[in-house]
Design an enzyme around this catalytic site. Sequence first.
Site, PDB file in Angstrom:
ATOM      1  N   HIS A  91      42.606  37.642  29.684  1.00  0.00           N
ATOM      2  CA  HIS A  91      42.266  37.006  30.960  1.00  0.00           C
ATOM      3  C   HIS A  91      40.764  36.963  31.187  1.00  0.00           C
ATOM      4  O   HIS A  91      40.322  36.619  32.288  1.00  0.00           O
ATOM      5  CB  HIS A  91      42.970  37.722  32.105  1.00  0.00           C
ATOM      6  CG  HIS A  91      44.464  37.688  32.002  1.00  0.00           C
ATOM      7  ND1 HIS A  91      45.172  36.499  32.005  1.00  0.00           N
ATOM      8  CD2 HIS A  91      45.378  38.666  31.863  1.00  0.00           C
ATOM      9  CE1 HIS A  91      46.462  36.767  31.890  1.00  0.00           C
ATOM     10  NE2 HIS A  91      46.619  38.074  31.793  1.00  0.00           N
ATOM     11  N   ARG A 148      44.938  35.086  37.562  1.00  0.00           N
ATOM     12  CA  ARG A 148      45.585  33.889  38.123  1.00  0.00           C
ATOM     13  C   ARG A 148      44.744  32.623  37.962  1.00  0.00           C
ATOM     14  O   ARG A 148      45.228  31.526  38.244  1.00  0.00           O
ATOM     15  CB  ARG A 148      45.927  34.139  39.595  1.00  0.00           C
ATOM     16  CG  ARG A 148      47.053  35.134  39.741  1.00  0.00           C
ATOM     17  CD  ARG A 148      47.338  35.467  41.182  1.00  0.00           C
ATOM     18  NE  ARG A 148      48.025  34.392  41.877  1.00  0.00           N
ATOM     19  CZ  ARG A 148      48.372  34.456  43.155  1.00  0.00           C
ATOM     20  NH1 ARG A 148      48.086  35.524  43.872  1.00  0.00           N
ATOM     21  NH2 ARG A 148      48.989  33.459  43.717  1.00  0.00           N
ATOM     22  N   PRO A 179      39.255  39.198  46.645  1.00  0.00           N
ATOM     23  CA  PRO A 179      37.936  39.632  47.057  1.00  0.00           C
ATOM     24  C   PRO A 179      37.433  38.821  48.233  1.00  0.00           C
ATOM     25  O   PRO A 179      37.295  37.602  48.143  1.00  0.00           O
ATOM     26  CB  PRO A 179      37.079  39.385  45.820  1.00  0.00           C
ATOM     27  CG  PRO A 179      37.932  38.600  44.874  1.00  0.00           C
ATOM     28  CD  PRO A 179      39.160  38.206  45.575  1.00  0.00           C
ATOM     29  N   GLU A 180      37.180  39.511  49.312  1.00  0.00           N
ATOM     30  CA  GLU A 180      36.556  38.907  50.475  1.00  0.00           C
ATOM     31  C   GLU A 180      35.106  39.395  50.509  1.00  0.00           C
ATOM     32  O   GLU A 180      34.639  40.018  49.553  1.00  0.00           O
ATOM     33  CB  GLU A 180      37.332  39.295  51.743  1.00  0.00           C
ATOM     34  CG  GLU A 180      38.837  38.992  51.632  1.00  0.00           C
ATOM     35  CD  GLU A 180      39.643  39.361  52.863  1.00  0.00           C
ATOM     36  OE1 GLU A 180      39.084  39.326  53.974  1.00  0.00           O
ATOM     37  OE2 GLU A 180      40.829  39.694  52.715  1.00  0.00           O
TER      38      GLU A 180
END
Length: 288
Positions: A93, A125, A2-3
């Site tokens: 997660h 991650r 995500p930018e």
Amino acid sequence: MPELPEVETIRRMLEPVLSGSRLLMVLPGEHPEVVLMPWPLFQRAVRGRRIEQLERRGKYLALRLDTDQRLVFHLGMTGELRLSRPEAPVSRHCHVALVVRPALPMPPALADRRGRLAVRFVDVRRFGHVALLSPAEWAALSGRLGSEPLDPALTPQHLWERLRTHRMALKAALLDQSVVAGIGNIYADEALFVAGLHPARRTDTVTLEEAERLLAALRRVLSAAIASRGTTIRDYRDAQGQRGGYQRQLQVYGRPPGAPCPHCGTSLERLRLAGRSTTFCPRCQPAG
DNA sequence: AACCGGACCTGTATGC
DNA sequence: TGCATACAGGTCCGGT
């Protein structure tokens, strides 16, 4: 993942649901260290607070609480913020679940019978983090970041001066969050292509006119990406689990070397810069 | 002091 | 099928 455009898309979706809502509970997952403070402290500080407003700075999303503290999320590479019903099944997660009561009634697809809904921070991650910051800490974090590229207060002169103080590759400067905030690998490659600037061009050789082109390109690309609700290459999903649409408009990012430039047909090239894969057109983005 | 490369994680795709 | 390797949207840290 995500930018700036992806984080902004999520902010805009969560804003009407969360602003004015009450935080009823906050629950940990299998990796409580994703929250950068001891959980008992965190829960005590957050429970019962009202969420006043949602702010974005670079790639950070902040929920401003009625104490003026900020509940801050960074999504790393694979982080997601998802709206769902509180009893919805939880992935392994999921590292933080916020259970809130919105100020206004929500559709039954989202809220349970008592009007509660959940916002879950999910991150495969675990490069992402969650923190609770005092107003001073939030100001300090924001102060370490460069200007917002879409803020009209950022002028070409300002960007030019910012670039001139470094002597790194232009691509590396765009990825450096203290130069300009919110740009990542996708939008760096796209903006350099639109601006016609070589990614390895040294920042201290950039002219004012070129800085002007770069800023215009950044704004064009980021605005269009927000309008398309972000880019989904693989993992990115918005707060309702939907994919973005900007991947269909990408000019160079992710294209294999040798693929034709969408503008002139020349074979695209790939470089490794600042540790990141970089795709560009040697003709539209000449060196020097 | 500035800048680069590796480390941090998991999942997926590719090649042998 | 199994295994090994490479790569992925980000940032931090240590060494040069």
